[in-house]
Scaffold this active site. Structure first.
Site, PDB file in Angstrom:
ATOM      1  N   HIS A 136       0.837  -1.207   0.000  1.00  0.00           N
ATOM      2  CA  HIS A 136       0.000   0.000   0.000  1.00  0.00           C
ATOM      3  C   HIS A 136       0.868   1.251   0.000  1.00  0.00           C
ATOM      4  O   HIS A 136       1.993   1.233   0.495  1.00  0.00           O
ATOM      5  CB  HIS A 136      -1.018   0.004   1.155  1.00  0.00           C
ATOM      6  CG  HIS A 136      -0.496   0.298   2.523  1.00  0.00           C
ATOM      7  ND1 HIS A 136      -0.791  -0.477   3.628  1.00  0.00           N
ATOM      8  CD2 HIS A 136       0.285   1.296   3.012  1.00  0.00           C
ATOM      9  CE1 HIS A 136      -0.224   0.034   4.702  1.00  0.00           C
ATOM     10  NE2 HIS A 136       0.443   1.106   4.359  1.00  0.00           N
ATOM     11  N   GLU A 141      -5.103   0.541   0.170  1.00  0.00           N
ATOM     12  CA  GLU A 141      -4.876  -0.893   0.369  1.00  0.00           C
ATOM     13  C   GLU A 141      -5.058  -1.655  -0.953  1.00  0.00           C
ATOM     14  O   GLU A 141      -5.650  -1.132  -1.907  1.00  0.00           O
ATOM     15  CB  GLU A 141      -5.875  -1.423   1.403  1.00  0.00           C
ATOM     16  CG  GLU A 141      -5.727  -0.809   2.795  1.00  0.00           C
ATOM     17  CD  GLU A 141      -4.521  -1.347   3.572  1.00  0.00           C
ATOM     18  OE1 GLU A 141      -3.528  -1.784   2.947  1.00  0.00           O
ATOM     19  OE2 GLU A 141      -4.558  -1.303   4.809  1.00  0.00           O
TER      20      GLU A 141
HETATM   21  C1  GLP Z   1       1.310   3.496   7.218  1.00  0.00           C
HETATM   22  C2  GLP Z   1       1.111   4.781   6.440  1.00  0.00           C
HETATM   23  C3  GLP Z   1       1.859   4.762   5.147  1.00  0.00           C
HETATM   24  C4  GLP Z   1       3.281   4.317   5.384  1.00  0.00           C
HETATM   25  C5  GLP Z   1       3.298   2.933   5.935  1.00  0.00           C
HETATM   26  C6  GLP Z   1       4.691   2.410   6.195  1.00  0.00           C
HETATM   27  O1  GLP Z   1       0.440   2.490   6.884  1.00  0.00           O
HETATM   28  N1  GLP Z   1      -0.251   5.065   6.182  1.00  0.00           N
HETATM   29  O2  GLP Z   1       1.823   6.042   4.561  1.00  0.00           O
HETATM   30  O3  GLP Z   1       4.001   4.368   4.181  1.00  0.00           O
HETATM   31  O4  GLP Z   1       2.616   2.965   7.170  1.00  0.00           O
HETATM   32  O5  GLP Z   1       5.146   2.874   7.423  1.00  0.00           O
HETATM   33  P1  GLP Z   1       6.592   2.708   7.986  1.00  0.00           P
HETATM   34  O6  GLP Z   1       7.429   3.726   7.318  1.00  0.00           O
HETATM   35  O7  GLP Z   1       6.445   2.992   9.458  1.00  0.00           O
HETATM   36  O8  GLP Z   1       7.028   1.329   7.726  1.00  0.00           O
END
Ligand code: GLP
Length: 242
Positions: A136, A141
Site C-alpha cells: 500500500h 490498500e
Molecule cells: C502506514 C502509512 C503509510 C506508510 C506505511 C509504512 O500504513 N499510512 O503512509 O508508508 O505505514 O510505514 P513505515 O514507514 O512505518 O514502515
C-alpha cells in the site's frame, strides 16, 4: 524509475532532505506532499537541522499530508497530525495556515471531498512516500482503483498488525482511515519513496519488477515519469510474500 541504495536510515534522511531542500529553494511557493510512519522520520530530522543551521526557510512552504486514522482526535499521540507536529511542524517556521492534513473526525466524507478539491487546485512539487509491507501507499490498500481520489478506507488486517507497534494492542489500531487516493499521489510532479528493512522487500520487488496491478497499489508508480526509490539492501532483496 530511479533506485538509490543507501546504507542506513540516517543516510536516507540526509539524502532525501537535500532533495527537499532543492525543491524548496527552486520555487517561490513550494508545495510538498508529506508522509508519516518510521520511514520519513530521519528526513524530517535532517530538515529540522537544516532549518536550525539557517540553511532552509519554511516561510513559503505549503504541505499536504497523505492520510489520517479515522476517528482519532488530532491530539491523540498516534494521530498523524500529532506525528507531523512532533517531527517537523512545531520545529520549523512553517505558517500553520499552509499546513493541510486530512481530518479523521467530524463529517469525514465532506471533509475528504474538500481536501480532494484543495489537492486538485494545488499540485504538489514533490510527494514523499513510504510503503506498506502489502504494497500500500498512503492508506490505499490492495484492491484500490488506480483512479481513486481522496477517500475513506477500511484497513487491511496486515496493515493494522504492522502499525500495532505504535499502539498498546491491535484492538486499539483504528479499522479505517482517510487517505489521498492513488490519483492524487500520481498528480505530484516528483515522487520519492523511502523503504528499509526486509519486511518491505516483497513490496519493493513487486514495485520494481512485478506487473502493474491494483493488488499491489504501489505498482501504479511504474507509470509516473519522475519517481525515485530510496532503499537499503534489506528492502532490495527479492523476497516472497509472507
Ligand atoms: C502506514 C502509512 C503509510 C506508510 C506505511 C509504512 O500504513 N499510512 O503512509 O508508508 O505505514 O510505514 P513505515 O514507514 O512505518 O514502515
Amino acid at each position: 524509475m530511479k533506485v538509490t541504495i543507501i546504507n542506513n536510515q540516517d543516510e536516507a534522511g540526509a539524502y532525501v532532505a537535500n532533495i527537499i531542500k532543492d525543491v524548496i529553494k527552486d520555487s517561490k511557493r513550494p508545495v510538498l506532499g508529506l508522509a508519516t510512519g518510521s520511514s520519513p522520520v530521519s528526513t524530517y530530522k535532517h530538515l529540522v537541522e537544516m532549518y536550525q543551521n539557517n540553511e532552509l526557510d519554511f516561510k513559503d512552504v505549503t504541505t499536504y499530508n497523505l492520510d489520517e486514522y479515522y476517528g482519532i482526535d488530532p491530539n491523540h499521540s498516534q494521530s498523524y497530525y500529532y506525528f507531523m507536529n512532533q517531527h517537523l511542524f512545531s520545529q520549523v517556521n512553517i505558517d500553520p495556515s499552509n499546513i493541510h492534513m486530512p481530518s479523521g473526525i467530524g463529517d469525514v466524507a465532506l471533509k475528504s471531498q474538500e481536501y480532494n478539491q484543495q489537492l486538485n487546485t494545488d499540485k504538489r512539487d514533490l510527494q514523499i512516500l513510504g510503503i506498506g509491507s502489502n504494497g500500500h501507499i498512503a492508506f490505499n490498500e490492495p484492491g484500490t482503483l488506480f483512479e481513486q481520489e481522496t477517500h475513506v478506507i477500511t484497513l487491511d488486517l496486515k496493515t493494522r498488525e504492522d502499525n500495532s507497534r505504535f499502539f498498546n494492542t491491535l484492538d486499539e489500531v483504528p479499522t479505517q482511515a482517510i487517505t489521498m487516493g492513488l490519483a492524487n499521489i500520481m498528480d505530484s510532479k516528483k515522487i520519492i519513496l523511502i523503504a528499509s528493512g526486509e519486511s518491505k522487500a516483497w513490496a519493493i520487488n513487486q514495485l520494481l519488477n512485478g506487473p502493474k496491478s491494483i493488488d499491489v497499489p504501489a505498482t501504479i508508480l511504474q507509470d509516473h515519469p519522475d519517481v525515485e526509490i530510496v532503499i537499503d539492501q534489506q528492502a532490495n532483496k527479492k523476497a516472497q510474500w509472507k
